[in-house]
Scaffold this motif. Structure first.
Motif, PDB file in Angstrom:
ATOM      1  N   TYR A 227       0.903  -0.978   0.093  1.00 51.31           N
ATOM      2  CA  TYR A 227       0.101  -0.062  -0.028  1.00 51.31           C
ATOM      3  C   TYR A 227       0.894   1.138   0.196  1.00 51.31           C
ATOM      4  O   TYR A 227       0.448   2.083  -0.773  1.00 51.31           O
ATOM      5  CB  TYR A 227      -0.979  -0.001   1.225  1.00 51.31           C
ATOM      6  CG  TYR A 227      -1.935   1.023   1.249  1.00 51.31           C
ATOM      7  CD1 TYR A 227      -3.098   1.109   0.352  1.00 51.31           C
ATOM      8  CD2 TYR A 227      -1.619   2.162   2.139  1.00 51.31           C
ATOM      9  CE1 TYR A 227      -3.657   2.155   0.550  1.00 51.31           C
ATOM     10  CE2 TYR A 227      -2.280   3.456   2.246  1.00 51.31           C
ATOM     11  CZ  TYR A 227      -3.474   3.524   1.420  1.00 51.31           C
ATOM     12  OH  TYR A 227      -4.372   4.557   1.365  1.00 51.31           O
ATOM     13  N   ALA A 228       2.057   1.248   0.980  1.00 48.33           N
ATOM     14  CA  ALA A 228       2.845   2.585   0.636  1.00 48.33           C
ATOM     15  C   ALA A 228       3.646   2.530  -0.360  1.00 48.33           C
ATOM     16  O   ALA A 228       3.915   3.724  -0.919  1.00 48.33           O
ATOM     17  CB  ALA A 228       3.687   2.274   1.845  1.00 48.33           C
ATOM     18  N   GLN A 229       4.038   1.411  -1.012  1.00 49.15           N
ATOM     19  CA  GLN A 229       4.825   1.507  -2.190  1.00 49.15           C
ATOM     20  C   GLN A 229       3.855   1.851  -3.547  1.00 49.15           C
ATOM     21  O   GLN A 229       4.571   2.498  -4.231  1.00 49.15           O
ATOM     22  CB  GLN A 229       5.532   0.046  -2.448  1.00 49.15           C
ATOM     23  CG  GLN A 229       6.254  -0.117  -3.490  1.00 49.15           C
ATOM     24  CD  GLN A 229       7.142  -1.276  -3.699  1.00 49.15           C
ATOM     25  OE1 GLN A 229       6.867  -2.204  -3.045  1.00 49.15           O
ATOM     26  NE2 GLN A 229       8.118  -1.673  -4.709  1.00 49.15           N
ATOM     27  N   TYR A 230       2.796   1.072  -3.742  1.00 50.14           N
ATOM     28  CA  TYR A 230       1.922   1.345  -4.832  1.00 50.14           C
ATOM     29  C   TYR A 230       1.148   2.260  -4.621  1.00 50.14           C
ATOM     30  O   TYR A 230       0.389   2.834  -5.641  1.00 50.14           O
ATOM     31  CB  TYR A 230       1.719   0.127  -5.490  1.00 50.14           C
ATOM     32  CG  TYR A 230       2.836  -0.816  -5.628  1.00 50.14           C
ATOM     33  CD1 TYR A 230       3.662  -0.643  -6.596  1.00 50.14           C
ATOM     34  CD2 TYR A 230       2.861  -2.200  -4.903  1.00 50.14           C
ATOM     35  CE1 TYR A 230       4.782  -1.454  -6.760  1.00 50.14           C
ATOM     36  CE2 TYR A 230       3.684  -3.053  -5.146  1.00 50.14           C
ATOM     37  CZ  TYR A 230       4.796  -2.704  -6.156  1.00 50.14           C
ATOM     38  OH  TYR A 230       5.791  -3.541  -6.272  1.00 50.14           O
ATOM     39  N   GLY A 231       0.333   2.562  -3.758  1.00 51.52           N
ATOM     40  CA  GLY A 231      -0.996   3.219  -3.320  1.00 51.52           C
ATOM     41  C   GLY A 231      -2.221   2.393  -3.551  1.00 51.52           C
ATOM     42  O   GLY A 231      -2.195   1.222  -4.057  1.00 51.52           O
ATOM     43  N   SER A 232      -3.384   2.732  -3.203  1.00 52.21           N
ATOM     44  CA  SER A 232      -4.556   1.980  -3.484  1.00 52.21           C
ATOM     45  C   SER A 232      -5.000   2.177  -4.819  1.00 52.21           C
ATOM     46  O   SER A 232      -5.623   1.540  -5.417  1.00 52.21           O
ATOM     47  CB  SER A 232      -5.557   2.329  -2.355  1.00 52.21           C
ATOM     48  OG  SER A 232      -5.836   3.761  -2.332  1.00 52.21           O
ATOM     49  N   ARG A 233      -4.744   3.554  -5.325  1.00 55.27           N
ATOM     50  CA  ARG A 233      -4.936   3.717  -6.738  1.00 55.27           C
ATOM     51  C   ARG A 233      -3.924   3.514  -7.584  1.00 55.27           C
ATOM     52  O   ARG A 233      -3.155   4.423  -7.563  1.00 55.27           O
ATOM     53  CB  ARG A 233      -5.790   5.154  -6.966  1.00 55.27           C
ATOM     54  CG  ARG A 233      -6.267   5.634  -8.094  1.00 55.27           C
ATOM     55  CD  ARG A 233      -6.616   6.985  -8.238  1.00 55.27           C
ATOM     56  NE  ARG A 233      -6.929   7.401  -9.700  1.00 55.27           N
ATOM     57  CZ  ARG A 233      -8.002   7.602 -10.245  1.00 55.27           C
ATOM     58  NH1 ARG A 233      -9.280   7.304  -9.357  1.00 55.27           N
ATOM     59  NH2 ARG A 233      -8.220   8.040 -11.457  1.00 55.27           N
ATOM     60  N   GLN A 234      -4.118   2.568  -8.809  1.00 57.71           N
ATOM     61  CA  GLN A 234      -3.049   2.521  -9.587  1.00 57.71           C
ATOM     62  C   GLN A 234      -3.398   2.429 -10.912  1.00 57.71           C
ATOM     63  O   GLN A 234      -4.524   2.246 -11.168  1.00 57.71           O
ATOM     64  CB  GLN A 234      -2.632   1.117  -9.198  1.00 57.71           C
ATOM     65  CG  GLN A 234      -1.908   0.869  -7.774  1.00 57.71           C
ATOM     66  CD  GLN A 234      -1.401  -0.590  -7.432  1.00 57.71           C
ATOM     67  OE1 GLN A 234      -1.038  -1.398  -8.322  1.00 57.71           O
ATOM     68  NE2 GLN A 234      -1.579  -0.947  -6.026  1.00 57.71           N
ATOM     69  N   ASN A 235      -2.545   3.053 -11.697  1.00 56.01           N
ATOM     70  CA  ASN A 235      -2.881   2.951 -13.273  1.00 56.01           C
ATOM     71  C   ASN A 235      -1.560   2.356 -13.972  1.00 56.01           C
ATOM     72  O   ASN A 235      -0.622   2.301 -13.778  1.00 56.01           O
ATOM     73  CB  ASN A 235      -2.362   4.410 -13.623  1.00 56.01           C
ATOM     74  CG  ASN A 235      -3.458   5.268 -13.070  1.00 56.01           C
ATOM     75  OD1 ASN A 235      -4.786   5.314 -13.093  1.00 56.01           O
ATOM     76  ND2 ASN A 235      -3.124   6.596 -12.472  1.00 56.01           N
TER      77      ASN A 235
END
Length: 140
Positions: free
Chosen positions: A68-76
């Protein structure tokens, strides 16, 4: 009579060469097209295809605090692929591979490879092979 055999031989030889040339596909990518490739039915059909085929549950469940910290919850996921003259989708890659979770990347590739044929790019009123970019957004 011998003249007729020679003409017949040349005719068969030239028709065989033409048949072989037609079987060779044009592998040239055209970047500057008159009409860009498009999903059949447009944007709403594309969204419908994605909603019926993408499964993000595994990727969402696998997200821990580190991911979650590395990629985040919103990913493209930025996908780049080739749309061939017949609309077939091939050579799919994720351009931003290290910036999205590996499971989301895997799912984005799976769904893109499952895509039906697209409307091909057009150059001078002829369908051509075109490289195309498409973004998939996920909230995990």
């Amino acid at each position: 009579m011998r003249f007729i055999y020679i003409i017949l031989f040349v005719f068969i030889l030239s028709s065989n060469t033409t048949a072989q040339e037609k079987q060779i596909l044009d592998t040239t990518l055209v970047r500057n097209v008159d009409v860009m490739p498009a999903f059949p039915g447009g944007f709403s059909a594309w969204q419908s295809f994605l909603s019926h085929n993408i499964d993000l549950s595994e990727a969402a469940l696998a997200m821990d605090s580190t991911e979650y910290a590395q990629y985040g919850s919103r990913q493209n996921a930025i996908l780049e692929f080739t749309v061939c003259q017949d609309g077939e989708v091939c050579d799919v890659i994720v351009v931003n591979s290290g910036k999205i979770s590996p499971l989301f990347e895997e799912e984005a590739l799976r769904v893109m490879k499952k895509s039906p044929k697209w409307q091909p790019g057009i150059k001078n009123n002829t369908a051509v092979r075109t490289r195309f970019r498409q973004t998939l957004t996920a909230v995990l």
